[in-house]
Design an enzyme around this catalytic site. Structure first.
Site, PDB file in Angstrom:
ATOM      1  N   CYS A 302       6.376   1.494 -12.385  1.00  0.00           N
ATOM      2  CA  CYS A 302       7.615   2.273 -12.395  1.00  0.00           C
ATOM      3  C   CYS A 302       8.756   1.374 -12.852  1.00  0.00           C
ATOM      4  O   CYS A 302       8.728   0.157 -12.666  1.00  0.00           O
ATOM      5  CB  CYS A 302       7.884   2.935 -11.046  1.00  0.00           C
ATOM      6  SG  CYS A 302       7.836   1.828  -9.623  1.00  0.00           S
ATOM      7  N   SER A 335       5.750  -1.609  -8.753  1.00  0.00           N
ATOM      8  CA  SER A 335       7.137  -1.637  -9.214  1.00  0.00           C
ATOM      9  C   SER A 335       7.268  -2.591 -10.390  1.00  0.00           C
ATOM     10  O   SER A 335       6.497  -3.552 -10.509  1.00  0.00           O
ATOM     11  CB  SER A 335       8.053  -2.119  -8.088  1.00  0.00           C
ATOM     12  OG  SER A 335       7.805  -3.494  -7.814  1.00  0.00           O
ATOM     13  N   ASP A 336       8.245  -2.347 -11.252  1.00  0.00           N
ATOM     14  CA  ASP A 336       8.659  -3.402 -12.165  1.00  0.00           C
ATOM     15  C   ASP A 336       9.249  -4.508 -11.284  1.00  0.00           C
ATOM     16  O   ASP A 336       9.504  -4.290 -10.091  1.00  0.00           O
ATOM     17  CB  ASP A 336       9.668  -2.889 -13.198  1.00  0.00           C
ATOM     18  CG  ASP A 336       9.663  -3.754 -14.466  1.00  0.00           C
ATOM     19  OD1 ASP A 336       9.286  -4.943 -14.388  1.00  0.00           O
ATOM     20  OD2 ASP A 336      10.066  -3.245 -15.535  1.00  0.00           O
ATOM     21  N   TRP A 337       9.446  -5.687 -11.833  1.00  0.00           N
ATOM     22  CA  TRP A 337       9.817  -6.849 -11.005  1.00  0.00           C
ATOM     23  C   TRP A 337      11.188  -6.636 -10.326  1.00  0.00           C
ATOM     24  O   TRP A 337      12.204  -6.541 -10.988  1.00  0.00           O
ATOM     25  CB  TRP A 337       9.762  -8.118 -11.871  1.00  0.00           C
ATOM     26  CG  TRP A 337       8.407  -8.781 -11.778  1.00  0.00           C
ATOM     27  CD1 TRP A 337       8.179 -10.085 -11.495  1.00  0.00           C
ATOM     28  CD2 TRP A 337       7.096  -8.187 -11.907  1.00  0.00           C
ATOM     29  NE1 TRP A 337       6.802 -10.331 -11.421  1.00  0.00           N
ATOM     30  CE2 TRP A 337       6.132  -9.198 -11.660  1.00  0.00           C
ATOM     31  CE3 TRP A 337       6.628  -6.892 -12.157  1.00  0.00           C
ATOM     32  CZ2 TRP A 337       4.745  -8.958 -11.698  1.00  0.00           C
ATOM     33  CZ3 TRP A 337       5.261  -6.652 -12.183  1.00  0.00           C
ATOM     34  CH2 TRP A 337       4.353  -7.676 -11.959  1.00  0.00           C
ATOM     35  N   ALA A 339      12.100  -3.900  -8.855  1.00  0.00           N
ATOM     36  CA  ALA A 339      12.584  -2.524  -9.027  1.00  0.00           C
ATOM     37  C   ALA A 339      12.333  -1.680  -7.777  1.00  0.00           C
ATOM     38  O   ALA A 339      12.623  -0.487  -7.770  1.00  0.00           O
ATOM     39  CB  ALA A 339      11.924  -1.878 -10.243  1.00  0.00           C
TER      40      ALA A 339
END
Ligand SMILES: *[C@@H]1O[C@H](CO)[C@@H](O)[C@H](O)[C@H]1NC(C)=O
Ligand SMILES: *[C@@H]1O[C@H](CO)[C@@H](O)[C@H](O)[C@H]1NC(C)=O
Ligand SMILES: *[C@@H]1O[C@H](CO)[C@@H](O)[C@H](O)[C@H]1NC(C)=O
Ligand SMILES: *[C@@H]1O[C@H](CO)[C@@H](O)[C@H](O)[C@H]1NC(C)=O
Ligand SMILES: *[C@@H]1O[C@H](CO)[C@@H](O)[C@H](O)[C@H]1NC(C)=O
Ligand SMILES: *[C@@H]1O[C@H](CO)[C@@H](O)[C@H](O)[C@H]1NC(C)=O
Length: 825
Positions: A302, A335-337, A339
């Site tokens: 995401c 998650s994206d880093w 996020a």
């Protein structure tokens, strides 16, 4: 095949009993601009955000919806205390959740993986399950993302590593052509082979989870990460995603479909809201993710941004409603880093937080102890934590990583550390890369037989883009510099070059075999030197560049997104200088995306234009193969090149507007060629365009089959319904190579729907790359499914075949239509 499995997804018990009413349950029931019904016949109408209220599982007590607020605020989830009881929309949906549900069309591979994962999860403690989902924190493991081992089940933990072009932060790896290049091949075989080869390299380094492919669409032509994706068309992007994932996973590595969703620019990516209507979401931006699910993708990442004012990593509609329910996704969402914005985002569908900490090295996490407390307090259900653990473990089993998978053997943070085994994973991938480079080179102009070269006596090579970087191929951190040939854009979507073949070296080496004398001037700004080099030569090559990347690096004033579509370093002036001195000027465009060519495109001294994209390590070789005719060009533009940036329907939003900057996707379905066609704007070079050294004629279109009949499914997973996806219409035609050299032609199939359906004038639904010998003829067959003829109906919340007469066009580009027929649906 149809499988029904018990799954711990968060859906109410009532879903099971009225599975046929999925449409109703997950339907929209309010929001800004919504004119449909505001009550739910199933579930509760829940305000997700100002733009969207949705019927979510729960007892139907609501009779009216509060009017949407016009002010933009952060979501309830992100401000909720992690241990509070069901006070948010997300948590209230899970508080009454049933631990089991039915998802249709689960693949046999996932079914087998779940059969292994479920008993393993049953043996695990809560702590173990939480560990599976919680990254160990920034720079705490050998990879860019790491999860801890779980000894009770012999799980070694996961290594997650960038990027979509190869193994980042390591050595002795290949740097593959960017996705924008493999898209330009319009060749599924090459897309797949690239995936296979990349997958082998990730596995060889012990990476469990490769962080790619990236499939955000080229909505705004200047957006920084466009080159990491497959261009401006959802169908082409979907096929690129499907083949890449299928290839990568066949090598044993887990692929990650990213960035889910609507992360189409770099500016304000963490402080913006992409406001996208439901139909556009389904038909454009989510389509490559549906194709990823069809490829059995293990993971979905995401994105940083919000969607309709709700963060992508806690957006119930997108994570649970669309991805896990409509699409029946069985893997896990990471998650994206950094996020992740809350613990209760888990109830919206987030399964894993990366890299684990709340911010880099903060020592805190929304998961970990916070998740354990939330489960103990009941604000995250047992069913949900079991579901998360099952998804993560099942993906590991899906790829067979439980048996004989190599351990991590490099350290992403220090390639010089003793830990590194320096395993060379490149194999013969350089050959494939060179092949893709040739096949992705797009010949845009070719007059007076300028190309292919015929043993010229003299060649001039002008421009810094022809040369080695002054700092060497890896001299700029994450490739954040426009200096020398551009093998890639910049950012986390890169890898370290093992070598990078410059055009100057490759042409010089090839020219020597003809005894050609090569002169060069590799400055972009020394116009006198450029003229001197070009004067009196049989042919003058001028190299120009345009670069972009991820927003954490600013290059020459470009903060990720490009400030304009102009060639960098006053490239127009360089072309003008060379063209003024040489009547046979060939422009080589080495660019992350479209550039404005108006200053010189029609100059009669510019006899040829060649676009090479960002081709990775074999840049010079792939170009030479095309220039000298060893490969007959067959690349096609995966985006439109306009005459002005203002001709495109959407632009990067550069100005901040409040704490959360709105990015309204008001152009809806009309991006790239869909807009140019709809608004009757003539582009410079249209989507799908590219020349060959031969010519092809098309004939004999036949259309057979019908979308009628059959029984369709409804309920979770029904976007994978075989009724939708089984080919039912067959389109055939002949291609005759009426020139003198063999080559590949790229026929493209576009649908034109009845006007009442409000589609763009043409919509790509098929393509192929077909080899035809000189003088030979071949029959091409393409198949269409009901899905190809469908629109997302926002009222019924399902795919519906568009009724009426649809035109089927076969073209050599989106505007070079050779054959047309119709079908009545
Ligand atoms: C965003 O809002 C639009 C307009 O109301 C709606 O059609 C769409 O489904 C919403 N998407 C999400 C993810 O909330
Ligand atoms: C739990 O999450 C909160 C933010 O909601 C954070 O401040 C806190 O440090 C976290 N706890 C741990 C142990 O990481
Ligand atoms: C470019 O770099 C490569 C690798 O270092 C080197 O072999 C080659 O000679 C260089 N080319 C020029 C023109 O300096
Ligand atoms: C084309 O090149 C010739 C020199 O070879 C030059 O005299 C002429 O001005 C050039 N034309 C343009 C349009 O640059
Ligand atoms: C080959 O076919 C193309 C497209 O139909 C046509 O324009 C061209 O004239 C043909 N060339 C020859 C040599 O017949
Ligand atoms: C794809 O590219 C390869 C290599 O150039 C070529 O042989 C093949 O014909 C192309 N098309 C397909 C569908 O594989």
């Amino acid at each position: 095949m149809r499988f029904s499995l018990p799954l711990g997804v968060i859906i109410g018990a009532q879903v099971v009993t009225c599975v046929s009413a999925q449409a109703v349950l997950w339907g929209q029931c309010g929001g800004q601009g919504w004119t449909g019904p505001t009550t739910c016949s199933e579930g509760v109408c829940t305000v997700s955000n100002p733009y969207y209220s949705q019927c979510l599982p729960g007892t139907n007590t609501a009779t009216s919806v509060p009017p949407p607020s016009s002010t933009t605020t952060s979501t309830a989830i992100s401000t909720a205390s992690t241990t509070s009881s069901a006070s948010t929309a997300a948590s209230s949906t899970s508080s009454s959740a049933s631990p089991s549900g039915t998802v249709l069309n689960i693949s046999p591979q996932w079914a087998a993986a779940y059969a292994k994962a479920s008993p393993a999860v049953a043996k695990m403690s809560l702590q173990d399950k939480v560990n599976l989902a919680t990254g160990v924190g920034w720079e705490n493991g050998h990879c860019v993302g790491n999860t801890p081992a779980v000894s009770s089940i012999g799980f070694p933990g996961l290594c997650l590593e960038d990027s979509p072009v190869g193994v980042r932060d390591s050595d002795l790896v290949s740097v593959f052509p960017a996705a924008i290049n493999v898209a330009a091949t319009f060749n599924r075989t090459l897309m797949n082979q690239r995936g296979v080869a990349m997958g082998q390299e990730f596995k060889g380094k012990g990476v469990n989870v490769a962080l790619g492919p990236m499939m955000n669409l080229m909505r705004a032509s200047a957006a920084g990460r466009n080159w990491e994706g497959f261009g401006g068309d959802p169908y082409l992007s979907g096929e690129g995603a499907f083949e890449t994932i299928t290839g990568m996973q066949s090598s044993g590595v887990q692929a990650t479909a990213k960035h889910y969703i609507n992360n189409e620019q770099e500016h304000f990516r963490e402080t913006s809201t992409s406001n996208v209507d439901d139909r556009t979401q389904h038909e454009l931006y989510a389509l490559p993710f549906l194709r990823s699910v069809q490829a059995n993708v293990a993971a979905v990442m995401c994105s940083y941004n919000q969607i309709n004012s709700s963060f992508a990593c806690e957006n119930n509609k997108m994570l649970t409603g669309v991805l896990k329910q409509e699409y029946g996704f069985q893997g896990y969402v990471m998650s994206d880093w950094w996020a992740t914005h809350s613990t209760l985002g888990i109830n919206a569908g987030l399964d894993m937080t990366m890299p684990g900490d709340i911010s880099a090295s903060s020592g805190t996490t929304y998961f970990g102890a916070n998740l354990t407390s939330a489960v103990n307090a009941g604000s995250v259900t047992q069913a949900r934590i079991n579901d998360m653990a099952t998804r993560i473990l099942a993906a590991w089993y899906l790829l067979g990583q439980d048996s004989g998978y190599p351990a991590v053997n490099f350290d992403a943070w220090n390639n010089a550390a003793a830990f590194n085994q320096h395993i060379n994973v490149q194999s013969t991938h350089g050959t494939l890369i060179r092949q893709i480079d040739a096949a992705s080179t797009v010949l845009l102009k070719n007059t007076n037989g300028a190309l292919p070269l015929k043993a010229p006596k003299t060649i001039a090579i002008v421009g810094n883009g022809a040369a080695n970087s002054s700092r060497g191929a890896n001299g700029y951190t994450d490739r954040g510099g426009d200096d020398g040939v551009l093998g890639l854009g910049w950012g986390s979507g890169t890898a370290n070059f093992p070598y990078l073949i410059s055009p100057l070296d490759a042409i010089t080496s090839r020219a020597a075999t003809d005894g050609t004398v090569v002169s060069s001037s590799t400055s972009d700004t020394d116009l006198t030197g450029a003229k001197t080099a070009a004067t009196g030569k049989d042919v003058a090559f001028v190299f120009i560049t345009a670069d972009s990347g991820e927003g954490y690096i600013t290059v020459e004033g470009n903060a990720g997104d490009r400030n304009s579509l102009s060639a960098w370093h006053s490239g127009d002036a360089l072309v003008a200088a060379v063209a003024a001195a040489n009547k046979n000027t060939v422009v080589v465009v080495n660019s992350v995306g479209p550039i404005n060519m108006e200053a010189w495109v029609s100059n009669t001294n510019v006899t040829a234009i060649v676009s090479i994209g960002v081709p990775g390590q074999e840049a010079g070789h792939g170009l030479v193969d095309v220039l000298y005719g060893a490969y007959n060009p067959s690349g096609r533009l995966p985006y439109t090149i306009g005459k002005s940036i203002n001709d495109y329907s959407a632009q990067v939003v550069f100005n901040q507007a409040g704490a959360i900057t709105p990015i309204p996707y008001t152009e809806g379905l009309f991006i790239d060629y869909r807009h140019f066609d709809q608004a009757a704007i003539t582009p410079r070079f249209e989507f799908g365009f590219g020349l060959s050294y031969t010519t092809f004629s098309y004939s004999g279109l036949t259309i057979s089959g019908s979308t009628a009949g059959g029984t369709r499914q409804s309920g979770p997973g029904s976007s994978l319904d075989p009724w939708l996806h089984t080919p039912v219409v067959t389109v055939s035609f002949s291609i005759h190579n009426n020139g003198t050299v063999a080559g590949n032609e790229v026929p493209q199939l576009y649908l034109t729907f009845p006007a009442s359906a409000n589609f763009a004038p043409k919509n790509l639904k098929g393509f192929d790359s077909v080899f035809v010998g000189a003088g030979a003829q071949t029959t091409v067959t393409m198949q269409l499914s009901r899905f190809d003829f469908s629109t997302w109906n926002v009222v019924t919340q399902r795919w519906e075949v568009v009724t009426g007469t649809t035109t089927i066009s076969i073209g050599a580009s989106s505007r070079d239509i050779r054959l047309t027929g119709t079908i009545a649906n």
